[in-house]
Design a protein around this motif. Sequence first.
Motif, PDB file in Angstrom:
ATOM      1  N   THR A   1      -1.413   3.407  -3.210  1.00 36.71           N
ATOM      2  CA  THR A   1      -2.848   3.217  -3.415  1.00 36.71           C
ATOM      3  C   THR A   1      -3.346   2.097  -2.511  1.00 36.71           C
ATOM      4  O   THR A   1      -2.589   1.206  -2.147  1.00 36.71           O
ATOM      5  CB  THR A   1      -3.162   2.904  -4.900  1.00 36.71           C
ATOM      6  OG1 THR A   1      -4.569   2.916  -5.098  1.00 36.71           O
ATOM      7  CG2 THR A   1      -2.600   1.566  -5.344  1.00 36.71           C
ATOM      8  N   GLU A   2      -4.611   2.172  -2.166  1.00 31.36           N
ATOM      9  CA  GLU A   2      -5.244   1.121  -1.367  1.00 31.36           C
ATOM     10  C   GLU A   2      -5.614  -0.051  -2.276  1.00 31.36           C
ATOM     11  O   GLU A   2      -5.841   0.141  -3.477  1.00 31.36           O
ATOM     12  CB  GLU A   2      -6.516   1.659  -0.693  1.00 31.36           C
ATOM     13  CG  GLU A   2      -6.270   2.741   0.345  1.00 31.36           C
ATOM     14  CD  GLU A   2      -5.576   2.212   1.585  1.00 31.36           C
ATOM     15  OE1 GLU A   2      -5.875   1.074   2.018  1.00 31.36           O
ATOM     16  OE2 GLU A   2      -4.718   2.938   2.122  1.00 31.36           O
TER      17      GLU A   2
ATOM     18  N   PRO B   1      -2.374   0.285  -9.378  1.00 27.53           N
ATOM     19  CA  PRO B   1      -1.736   1.609  -9.414  1.00 27.53           C
ATOM     20  C   PRO B   1      -1.923   2.260 -10.773  1.00 27.53           C
ATOM     21  O   PRO B   1      -1.867   1.582 -11.801  1.00 27.53           O
ATOM     22  CB  PRO B   1      -0.263   1.319  -9.141  1.00 27.53           C
ATOM     23  CG  PRO B   1      -0.089  -0.149  -9.272  1.00 27.53           C
ATOM     24  CD  PRO B   1      -1.427  -0.795  -9.251  1.00 27.53           C
ATOM     25  N   GLU B   2      -2.161   3.559 -10.766  1.00 21.12           N
ATOM     26  CA  GLU B   2      -2.420   4.280 -12.006  1.00 21.12           C
ATOM     27  C   GLU B   2      -1.240   4.147 -12.974  1.00 21.12           C
ATOM     28  O   GLU B   2      -0.086   4.322 -12.599  1.00 21.12           O
ATOM     29  CB  GLU B   2      -2.669   5.758 -11.709  1.00 21.12           C
ATOM     30  CG  GLU B   2      -3.131   6.537 -12.907  1.00 21.12           C
ATOM     31  CD  GLU B   2      -3.496   7.968 -12.569  1.00 21.12           C
ATOM     32  OE1 GLU B   2      -3.341   8.813 -13.466  1.00 21.12           O
ATOM     33  OE2 GLU B   2      -3.923   8.231 -11.430  1.00 21.12           O
TER      34      GLU B   2
ATOM     35  N   THR C   1       0.850  -1.196   0.000  1.00 16.27           N
ATOM     36  CA  THR C   1       0.000   0.000   0.000  1.00 16.27           C
ATOM     37  C   THR C   1       0.880   1.238   0.000  1.00 16.27           C
ATOM     38  O   THR C   1       0.646   2.183  -0.769  1.00 16.27           O
ATOM     39  CB  THR C   1      -0.948  -0.003   1.211  1.00 16.27           C
ATOM     40  OG1 THR C   1      -1.825  -1.133   1.116  1.00 16.27           O
ATOM     41  CG2 THR C   1      -1.776   1.268   1.272  1.00 16.27           C
TER      42      THR C   1
END
Length: 113
Positions: free
Chosen positions: A26-27, A40-41, A21
Amino acid sequence: MAIRTITVPVKDLDAATALYTKLLGTEPYMSSPYYVGFRPEGSPEVGLNPHGDLATGPITYFHVDDINATVTALTAAGATVEQEPRDVGGGGLTAHLRDGDGNIIGLFQGSDA
């Protein structure tokens, strides 16, 4: 075939979830006793697998439309089957092959294929 998932085997799912995390910023989008997934983006999905083989290490999964046809094509090209296609829940299928140097190739077919 796009690389869309990298699965990391872990011993302690809770500790690994906390670490990844922070690392990924990101969660998890999914959290269960058998898999924790991050998206993740701009990156492939990263999944934590508490039942994975630590000695094998992370497995890169290529998402395919027809896992059986892909296994057939890759074995004809010299790969060997490590794990035949199997149901991993939710209609998803995975298979593991090895290239000529012994590296694991993961295949994933989603339920929408």
